[in-house]
Scaffold this motif. Structure first.
Motif, PDB file in Angstrom:
ATOM      1  N   SER A  27      12.611  -3.474  -7.641  1.00  0.00           N
ATOM      2  CA  SER A  27      12.915  -2.054  -7.468  1.00  0.00           C
ATOM      3  C   SER A  27      11.853  -1.224  -8.171  1.00  0.00           C
ATOM      4  O   SER A  27      11.415  -1.552  -9.282  1.00  0.00           O
ATOM      5  CB  SER A  27      14.293  -1.746  -8.048  1.00  0.00           C
ATOM      6  N   ILE A  28      11.413  -0.141  -7.531  1.00  0.00           N
ATOM      7  CA  ILE A  28      10.461   0.787  -8.136  1.00  0.00           C
ATOM      8  C   ILE A  28      11.006   2.204  -7.995  1.00  0.00           C
ATOM      9  O   ILE A  28      11.740   2.514  -7.053  1.00  0.00           O
ATOM     10  CB  ILE A  28       9.057   0.687  -7.483  1.00  0.00           C
ATOM     11  N   ASP A  29      10.649   3.047  -8.941  1.00  0.00           N
ATOM     12  CA  ASP A  29      11.118   4.428  -8.954  1.00  0.00           C
ATOM     13  C   ASP A  29      10.224   5.248  -8.034  1.00  0.00           C
ATOM     14  O   ASP A  29       9.026   5.367  -8.261  1.00  0.00           O
ATOM     15  CB  ASP A  29      11.069   4.971 -10.382  1.00  0.00           C
ATOM     16  N   ALA A  30      10.815   5.809  -6.980  1.00  0.00           N
ATOM     17  CA  ALA A  30      10.061   6.617  -6.016  1.00  0.00           C
ATOM     18  C   ALA A  30      10.701   7.986  -5.842  1.00  0.00           C
ATOM     19  O   ALA A  30      10.715   8.545  -4.751  1.00  0.00           O
ATOM     20  CB  ALA A  30       9.977   5.904  -4.667  1.00  0.00           C
TER      21      ALA A  30
ATOM     22  N   SER B 186       8.446  -0.624 -13.670  1.00  0.00           N
ATOM     23  CA  SER B 186       8.593   0.736 -14.175  1.00  0.00           C
ATOM     24  C   SER B 186       7.340   1.130 -14.938  1.00  0.00           C
ATOM     25  O   SER B 186       6.435   0.314 -15.167  1.00  0.00           O
ATOM     26  CB  SER B 186       9.829   0.850 -15.079  1.00  0.00           C
ATOM     27  N   THR B 187       7.306   2.395 -15.354  1.00  0.00           N
ATOM     28  CA  THR B 187       6.176   2.934 -16.112  1.00  0.00           C
ATOM     29  C   THR B 187       6.673   3.446 -17.453  1.00  0.00           C
ATOM     30  O   THR B 187       7.644   4.207 -17.505  1.00  0.00           O
ATOM     31  CB  THR B 187       5.494   4.069 -15.335  1.00  0.00           C
TER      32      THR B 187
ATOM     33  N   ASP C  41       0.818  -1.215   0.000  1.00  0.00           N
ATOM     34  CA  ASP C  41       0.000   0.000   0.000  1.00  0.00           C
ATOM     35  C   ASP C  41       0.851   1.264   0.000  1.00  0.00           C
ATOM     36  O   ASP C  41       0.325   2.364   0.161  1.00  0.00           O
ATOM     37  CB  ASP C  41      -0.941   0.020   1.208  1.00  0.00           C
ATOM     38  N   GLY C  42       2.167   1.122  -0.164  1.00  0.00           N
ATOM     39  CA  GLY C  42       3.048   2.282  -0.220  1.00  0.00           C
ATOM     40  C   GLY C  42       3.608   2.714   1.113  1.00  0.00           C
ATOM     41  O   GLY C  42       4.340   3.711   1.169  1.00  0.00           O
TER      42      GLY C  42
ATOM     43  N   ALA D 268       4.357   5.607  -8.362  1.00  0.00           N
ATOM     44  CA  ALA D 268       5.045   4.802  -7.351  1.00  0.00           C
ATOM     45  C   ALA D 268       4.064   3.967  -6.539  1.00  0.00           C
ATOM     46  O   ALA D 268       4.330   2.802  -6.225  1.00  0.00           O
ATOM     47  CB  ALA D 268       5.865   5.705  -6.436  1.00  0.00           C
ATOM     48  N   LEU D 269       2.915   4.535  -6.203  1.00  0.00           N
ATOM     49  CA  LEU D 269       1.915   3.794  -5.434  1.00  0.00           C
ATOM     50  C   LEU D 269       1.368   2.621  -6.234  1.00  0.00           C
ATOM     51  O   LEU D 269       1.176   1.527  -5.694  1.00  0.00           O
ATOM     52  CB  LEU D 269       0.781   4.727  -5.009  1.00  0.00           C
TER      53      LEU D 269
END
Length: 345
Positions: free
Chosen positions: A152-155, A191-192, A137-138, A169-170
């Motif tokens: 890994s996610i870009d935050a 990623s997006t 949930d972030g 990111a959420l």
């Protein structure tokens, strides 16, 4: 007739009458229930006879486990097994984001067990100069131990308190949290992209195109079915935007090697396969066994001998075209010794 029947007075129904003795018993019973209820509400449920003395806390793994345990034990001992203040316990753990919820059970008369349910790290959020584990949930889970590799996610959009900021990111964290355990270990990055939306990159596997975070669990189940299908081996991506109809793309095209007919001689290396159209510079020779158009004979000129006629050799089956090396016709000798020579006049 019905209107007349409604207008007529109905006979009165006689209610049973209670004797004075029954009325007195009813009043006494009502008074006793009222006293017992008031005694429970204002005395028994908060009395020392049912006070919590034995507190058991389970499920804590965070670095702040000792402080959380102490705070919960102190709050629980101010309660009784008949009066548990759940709001007070929730306020105690509100300062610890790693705690998701509490499950409280009591053991009359003095026991209480508090099961702490923690958030599980779903991804590692890259904040630019730092990387922290986050839940699905972030929620940022500082101090929570991380086991195994996490995607890994870009935050870089930052944080809002102890939670990720920014929709991208959420959504990436939500997709990571919805992944089943066997596939979560294979996720390398989420990623997006402008055209594809959310894209999940797997270790030793194809890209999973999610599009958005809606129906994330259904998309993960569809991905698991496609990855388990031997027919999808070698795919470079799996489009999951319609989870009911996932599509695997980038599969290598199958090529069939040409096979020579039975009874023919295999072509030499570098020669064109049987039946294949000719490419490049056409061959200068004549294929063996292929009928050719007849060329009218040209009468020899005076002083020359007629050229010998080549005899065609029949072949049992067509074979690959043979390209003979270009040759230069040999000059006819004039000394009368060569075959086919004519003496000079």
């Amino acid at each position: 007739m019905r209107a007349i029947a409604r207008a007529l007075p109905r006979p009165a129904v006689a209610l049973p009458t209670l004797s004075p003795r029954m009325l007195r018993r009813g009043l006494v019973l009502l008074a006793a229930v009222t006293v017992l209820t008031a005694g429970y509400q204002f005395w028994l449920r908060d009395s020392s006879f049912v006070a919590v003395d034995d507190v058991r806390i389970t499920g804590l793994t965070t670095d702040d486990a000792e402080r959380v345990r102490t705070a919960l034990s102190s709050a629980a001992r101010s309660m009784t097994t008949l009066h548990v203040d759940h709001d007070a316990l929730d306020r105690v753990v509100a300062a610890y984001p790693a705690v998701r919820e509490l499950e409280v059970t009591t053991d009359f008369p003095h026991g209480m067990t508090i099961a702490v349910i923690e958030h599980r790290p779903a991804a590692m959020a890259d904040l630019g100069d730092d990387s922290v584990p986050v839940a699905g949930d972030g929620t940022v889970l500082r101090g929570l131990p991380v086991e195994g590799g996490l995607p890994s996610i870009d935050a870089k959009s930052g944080l809002e308190g102890e939670r990720l900021a920014g929709a991208a990111a959420l959504h990436a964290a939500y997709v990571a949290g919805a992944a089943p355990a066997p596939l979560r270990r294979r996720v390398e990055e989420i990623s997006t992209r402008a055209d594809d939306g959310l894209v999940v990159e797997l270790r030793d596997g194809p890209e999973l195109i999610f599009g958005d975070a809606t129906r994330a669990r259904a998309k993960w189940l569809a991905a698991a079915r496609v990855l388990a299908d031997p027919g999808a081996a070698g795919a470079s991506y799996v489009d999951l935007r319609l989870p009911g109809r996932p599509a695997a793309g980038g599969l290598p095209a199958e090529t069939v090697a040409p096979v020579a007919p039975a009874g023919t001689t295999p072509a030499t290396p570098g020669a064109a396969p049987v039946g294949a159209p000719a490419t490049g510079t056409p061959a200068t020779g004549t294929p063996v066994g292929v009928p050719q158009a007849q060329t009218p004979a040209v009468p020899p000129t005076a002083g020359t001998a007629p050229a010998p006629t080549a005899q065609a050799t029949p072949t049992p089956a067509p074979v690959a075209p043979v390209t003979p090396a270009p040759t230069t016709p040999a000059p006819v000798p004039t000394d009368g010794t060569g075959a086919g020579a004519v003496a000079a006049p």
